[in-house]
Enzyme design. Sequence first.
Site, PDB file in Angstrom:
ATOM      1  N   SER A  27       1.077  -1.234   0.228  1.00  0.00           N
ATOM      2  CA  SER A  27       0.047   0.140   0.085  1.00  0.00           C
ATOM      3  C   SER A  27       0.958   1.225   0.046  1.00  0.00           C
ATOM      4  CB  SER A  27      -0.912  -0.097   1.151  1.00  0.00           C
ATOM      5  OG  SER A  27      -1.946   1.066   0.952  1.00  0.00           O
TER       6      SER A  27
ATOM      7  N   GLU B 288      -2.011  -2.394  -7.995  1.00  0.00           N
ATOM      8  CA  GLU B 288      -3.220  -2.568  -7.376  1.00  0.00           C
ATOM      9  C   GLU B 288      -3.636  -1.403  -6.681  1.00  0.00           C
ATOM     10  OE1 GLU B 288      -3.659  -2.267  -3.684  1.00  0.00           O
ATOM     11  OE2 GLU B 288      -1.884  -1.428  -3.362  1.00  0.00           O
TER      12      GLU B 288
ATOM     13  N   HIS C 199      -4.901  -5.000  -1.427  1.00  0.00           N
ATOM     14  CA  HIS C 199      -5.908  -4.953  -0.311  1.00  0.00           C
ATOM     15  C   HIS C 199      -6.560  -6.168  -0.168  1.00  0.00           C
ATOM     16  CE1 HIS C 199      -4.143  -0.959  -0.675  1.00  0.00           C
ATOM     17  NE2 HIS C 199      -4.355  -0.715   0.451  1.00  0.00           N
TER      18      HIS C 199
END
Length: 346
Positions: A141, A245, A315
Amino acid sequence: MHRRQFLGGALGASLLPWMAGSSPAFAAVRGRLRPPPLQPGDTVGLVSPSSATDDSFSLQLAREAMEALGFKVRTGEHYGARWGHLAGTDAQRAGDLNAMFADRQVRAIVCVRGGSGAARLLPLLDYDAIRRDPKVLLGYSDITALHCAIQARTGLVTFHGPIGSGSWNRFNVDQFRRLFLERQLMEYRNAADPGDELVQRSNRTITLRGGKARGELVGGNLSVLVALAGSSYLPAFDGRILFLEDVAEAPYRIDRMFSTLKLMGALDRIAGFVFGQCTDCDPGDGYGSLTLEQILDDYIRPLRIPAYRGAMIGHIREQFILPVGGMVELDADAGTLRMLEPVFTG
């Protein structure tokens, strides 16, 4: 875990010199630097480079998970701190990272969580210390900012995968042990489990364009990566396998970010492409929206490179641990990534 990076007018201005050809678009490639392998009993450092943790129990769980994996734990001085939404001031968070890289007893650094704020640390990191004592860095992330900068400035292979306070379920623990302790050359293939369906519906990979490609991995969270555009902390894309992502981003923002990657020349340089999961990225109300499928059709299919989507990256509870900077082979028909070389010394 939700974080959102908004790109303003400064980004567009930063791209102008690139498009005019007056400065290099990406950081120069320094060559790969590999960390030493991990052994049971090694010391793992826990740091918080991004957002603060809202519950001290999460910090306890991160410590217990590392101990259950067989490691001693050393925590950053400020890993439980708070400065607004951040886990301490920039100087405190960068200081914890620099201290862990300078500590000869620490053999791996695990980020407690993501969120936002890691990009603020990039000018404050001691890249010479990282080169002198390379070690495992794990997170995803917002930690994409650290993966990109460390790859660009040092060439160190880092690892995109679970955070300390995240889920250490059976799948993630198996990935960790096989990669870090058994030092396997991993093949990343989505878990097959149709449940009570006749054919598997969820957790499927979808080929965008078939074929195989080889190259070093680059990528991570789309929003965080694109927010580094125009800086010296973005690694080279030439001949790389790009994986991406994201989370909680409306499709129009995903489209804008892919447009930025296209305009800055990154997409035209890559050899292969993998998109993981875009969690909570559904269109909102209004006049309609492009779908993620249409966005990838617009930007990826015309590249005529091997590409697929749906990998267990992002995630999600069960996720791959990918070596950022490691040499891999992408098979877009099979929906797999395969490590071609060891990513540890020795």
